[in-house]
Design an enzyme around this catalytic site. Structure first.
Site, PDB file in Angstrom:
ATOM      1  CG  ASP A  44      -2.172   1.006   1.029  1.00 39.96           C
ATOM      2  OD1 ASP A  44      -2.274   2.317   1.313  1.00 39.96           O
ATOM      3  OD2 ASP A  44      -3.198   0.735   0.546  1.00 39.96           O
ATOM      4  CG  HIS A  49      -5.655  -3.264   0.833  1.00 35.72           C
ATOM      5  ND1 HIS A  49      -5.159  -2.901  -0.408  1.00 35.72           N
ATOM      6  CD2 HIS A  49      -5.569  -2.359   1.673  1.00 35.72           C
ATOM      7  CE1 HIS A  49      -4.548  -1.785  -0.121  1.00 35.72           C
ATOM      8  NE2 HIS A  49      -4.579  -1.685   1.392  1.00 35.72           N
TER       9      HIS A  49
END
Length: 270
Positions: A54, A246
């Protein structure tokens, strides 16, 4: 670790036990990558392979551009090597600032006022296992779905199976209750500054070993964002972890560890 690799997992600024300076500009890529260089200096390490997920992925991909002499390789987890999206560009795509968390984060004090009240809810409701994706965040907004769950934590219905134990959630909640979310959110408040200061990131060709690991069900960073990387990376492997959301490290830790270890041992060990 057992593969013969030395692993260093620092708390970067704003997180854990590291410093959390107040100025927004203290969290730009000059400082975030500079911290990693300073860490190498303290540990007496000339070069390292940098891995990031991320936002940490943007820092990892910035290392060979800003500090090529200290970077032996890069591993991107979900985050591809792409240019920084500016807030103007994101507003053109998403419109209203409240529809996208990155834009909602931009106003100092707004997001902190919500998240600092509910540190445990952030991790209980947001860190969930992957579910089949209906496209990325842009598609969600176009279909009238919400792409900014942070602003309505109390009413949010969690999606996906829980990944963390109560003890793990407690550890995160204690850390963020003590420090607040301002430091981490300030990373997002530097997207325009980073683009102005370092326009070559995501554009300059990389000539070092690179591994890109995508996650099939990541709606924030879908695999197709990495489509342009072969043209920008001369030595690149791309692998996708199927049925993964994610939070790849928590969702599919064994698969991610296997991919990273295999690549590292083939390219850097022996």
């Amino acid at each position: 670790m057992s593969a013969g690799l030395r692993v260093i997992a620092p708390d970067q600024r704003g997180y854990g036990g590291s410093d959390a300076p107040d100025p927004i500009e203290a969290y730009d890529l000059e400082h975030l990558t500079g911290d990693l260089v300073a860490l190498l200096d303290v540990l007496g390490i000339e070069r390292a392979i940098f891995a990031g997920h991320d936002w940490g992925g943007f820092v990892a991909w910035a290392m060979p551009v800003l500090h090529p002499e200290r970077t032996a390789g890069v591993i991107g987890v979900n985050t591809p090597y792409i240019p920084f999206p500016t807030t103007d560009f994101l507003r053109q795509l998403f419109g209203d600032d409240e529809k996208l968390y990155i834009l909602w984060f931009q106003k100092p004090g707004l997001a902190e006022a919500v998240l600092d009240r509910h540190p445990r809810l952030v991790f209980e409701k947001m860190m969930r296992g992957g579910v089949p994706s209906r496209g990325g965040m842009l598609r969600a907004v176009k279909e009238g779905r919400d792409a900014n769950h942070f602003r309505r934590l109390e009413a949010l219905e969690p999606v996906g199976p829980p990944m963390l134990t109560d003890g793990e959630i407690d550890a995160y909640a204690r850390a963020f209750a003590a420090r607040g979310f301002r430091g981490p959110i300030n990373w997002y408040r530097n997207v325009d500054r980073n683009k102005r200061m370092f326009p070559d990131i995501g554009v300059r060709r990389l000539d070092l070993p690179c591994l890109m690991v995508t996650a099939e069900w990541d709606v924030a960073l879908p695999p197709d964002l990495a489509a342009g990387m072969p043209a920008l990376c001369s030595d690149l492997e791309i692998h996708m972890i199927s049925r993964c959301g994610h939070w790849t490290q928590q969702d599919k830790p064994a698969e991610l560890t296997r991919l990273m270890t295999d690549w590292l041992t083939r390219r850097f060990v022996g």
